[in-house]
Design a protein around this motif. Structure first.
Motif: not given
Ligand code: FCB
Length: 439
Positions: A21, A116, A160-161, A388
Motif C-alpha cells: 500500500q 498482509h 493480517n485479517e 486502498e
Molecule cells: C484493513 C486492512 C488494511 C487497510 C484498512 C483500511 O482491513 O488490513 O490494509 O486496507 O483495512
C-alpha cells in the motif's frame, strides 16, 4: 484508572502500514497483476509508485518520530524478499535491515507483519492459499525472516485479517484471485490459520534475540478484523439469525481456532471445514485487533450489509462508531492475552471527522483499560494516504495526506497527526489533546 487520563507506562503509540500500500513498485506480487485488469480498482489508478515509501522510509519515520510515535507497524513484502521460490534477493533483505536501523535511530519499535494480503506470483500460480503447500512455503519464509531479522524485531504479526483476505478474494471475488466460491474461501481461512500456528512456533524457535531488552525475544500474534455485526432490524428473526451466523464464522471461529486448536468453519451452502490443529492451541502472545466499523446485517437482500441509518459515515460509507472499539477490546480481552490495536482509522480526505474520532477512539480504549483489558498500544491506520486495495485512492486514511498524482508525492500534515502526536507525547488524554481535536 477511570479518572486518571493516563495510559499505562510503556504504551505503544504509532501508525500502521503495509508494504504494497505504501512502498510502490511491487510488481512481482498477485495484487500488482490483478490491478492491471480493467475495472477492478475504483478510479482505475493502481498502486503504481504508491507513496514511494520504499525510497523515503527514513524521512517518513522522521515524521512519525517528530509526532512522538514510539511504534510502527509495517509488513515485509514476501515477493521482494523471495521473488522466486527459494531465491532470496539480497538487496531486498538489505533494504529491510536499513528500515529497521532507521526505526531504531528514531526510537520506534517495529511491529512486523509477515503476510498482509499480497503473495509472490510464484505462490499465487502454484495454487495460492487454497493449497496447503503454501502453508509450508510461508513457514519457510517466516523461518528466514525470524533468523534474519530476529535481532531487530520482537513484535511479530503472522497474518493480517485471514477472514477479510479470504472473503474478498474467494467469496466476493473483488480481490485476487477473483474467485466466487464460499467453500474455497473457507479453505483459505483454514490454511491461513494453520499458517499462523506454524509461524507461531517457528518464530519462537528461531527468534531468540531480544531486540528491545525487555526480556522477551518474540511476541507473536495475528491481526483480526473485528467488525461489529448486528441485525439491521432487531425484531426480525432472520436478520438476527444471519448476524449470528456471520459473527460465528467471521469472529468467533477465528478466535476459537487459537484458543482451542480447532478450526471449524461453516456457512450455509458451503462445505464445512473442520481441522484439529494442536499447534494452534494457545498460539497467541497477543491479540492484534483491527477495528473500523459496525455493519447492520439484513437477510434476503442483495446488499446484505448496510450502515446504521443516520450514523456518522466516513468517505467509504463506513459508520464511525468509537464505542465499538471499547466493545471489541472487551471481547478480545476475554482471551486473557494482551491486546494490541494493530489498526484503527477513518477514511476522511478532508480530515473533518478524524480528529474528533481519534479522540473518541482514544477514550474508548481508555475506558476498556479501566474495565480491565490489558491494552498495550494503538497503531493508527495509517501514516500516509495509500493504495486502498479495490477502493484505489478513494479511502484517504493518512495522518499525512499524499496525492498519488503529485510527482513529488509531498506529505502534507493533517490536524489528526497533531491529535495523535499530543496523545503519544503525553501518553494521556489531556486538554491539549481535546483542543487539537476540537479545532
Ligand atoms: C484493513 C486492512 C488494511 C487497510 C484498512 C483500511 O482491513 O488490513 O490494509 O486496507 O483495512
Amino acid at each position: 484508572m477511570a479518572n486518571d487520563p493516563r495510559f499505562p507506562a510503556g504504551f505503544l503509540w504509532g501508525a500502521a502500514t503495509s508494504a504494497h500500500q505504501v512502498e510502490g513498485g511491487n510488481r512481482r506480487n498477485d495484487w500488482w497483476r490483478f490491478e492491471q485488469r480493467p475495472g477492478v480498482v475504483r478510479g482505475g489508478r493502481g498502486s503504481g509508485d504508491a507513496c514511494g515509501h520504499y525510497g523515503r522510509f527514513d524521512a517518513d519515520f522522521a515524521l512519525a518520530a517528530a509526532d512522538g510515535h514510539n511504534a510502527h507497524r509495517l509488513s515485509l513484502e514476501w515477493s521482494r524478499i523471495e521473488p522466486d521460490r527459494g531465491r532470496i534477493d539480497a538487496c531486498a533483505v538489505a533494504h529491510y535491515h536499513d528500515v529497521f536501523a532507521s526505526l531504531k535511530r528514531h526510537r520506534i519499535v517495529p511491529v512486523v507483519t509477515l503476510h498482509h494480503f499480497t503473495n509472490p506470483l510464484w505462490i499465487a500460480d502454484a495454487g495460492g492459499w487454497e493449497s496447503r503447500a503454501t502453508v509450508d512455503r510461508y513457514a519457510d519464509f517466516v523461518r528466514f525472516c525470524a533468523r534474519e531479522f530476529g535481532g531487530e524485531v520482537d513484535w511479530w504479526c503472522t497474518v493480517n485479517e485471514p477472514e477479510v483476505f479470504a472473503f474478498r478474494g474467494w467469496s466476493e471475488g473483488i480481490w485476487p484471485p477473483g474467485v466466487r466460491d464460499d467453500s474455497r474461501a473457507l479453505e483459505v481461512i483454514a490454511n491461513q490459520l494453520e499458517a499462523h500456528g506454524r509461524a507461531f512456533h517457528v518464530l519462537h524457535a528461531e527468534d531468540r534475540a531480544d531486540a528491545d531488552g525487555d526480556g522477551i525475544a518474540a511476541r507473536v500474534g495475528f491481526a483480526k478484523h473485528y467488525v461489529q455485526l448486528e441485525a439491521l432490524r432487531a425484531w426480525h428473526p432472520l436478520d438476527r439469525l444471519q448476524a449470528l451466523l456471520e459473527r460465528r464464522v467471521f469472529v468467533e471461529a477465528i478466535e476459537q481456532a487459537t484458543s482451542e486448536g480447532v478450526v471449524d468453519l461453516s456457512i450455509p451452502g458451503a462445505k464445512r471445514v473442520k481441522r484439529v490443529l494442536p499447534e494452534l492451541e494457545g498460539a497467541l502472545d497477543y491479540y492484534g485487533l483491527n477495528y473500523y466499523t459496525r455493519w447492520r446485517v439484513r437477510s434476503l437482500a442483495a446488499v446484505p450489509h448496510v450502515a446504521t441509518p443516520g450514523a456518522l459515515l466516513n468517505d467509504l460509507g463506513w459508520e464511525v462508531w468509537p464505542d465499538g472499539l471499547r466493545r471489541a477490546l472487551l471481547a478480545a480481552g476475554r482471551f486473557g492475552k494482551p491486546v494490541l490495536v494493530t489498526e484503527n482509522g477513518v477514511a476522511d480526505a478532508h480530515d473533518t471527522i478524524r480528529p474528533g474520532a481519534l479522540l473518541a477512539f482514544a477514550g474508548a480504549m481508555h475506558a476498556a483499560i479501566a474495565q480491565g483489558v490489558d491494552v498495550r498500544g494503538y497503531l493508527h491506520w495509517s501514516l500516509l494516504d495509500n493504495f486502498e486495495w479495490s477502493d484505489g485512492w478513494h479511502g484517504r486514511f493518512g495522518l499525512y495526506a499524499v496525492d498519488p498524482g503529485d510527482p513529488a508525492l509531498t506529505r502534507t500534515r493533517r490536524r489528526s497527526a497533531e491529535v495523535l502526536a499530543r496523545l503519544a507525547r503525553a501518553n494521556a488524554i489531556t486538554d491539549a489533546v481535546r483542543e487539537a481535536a476540537a479545532h
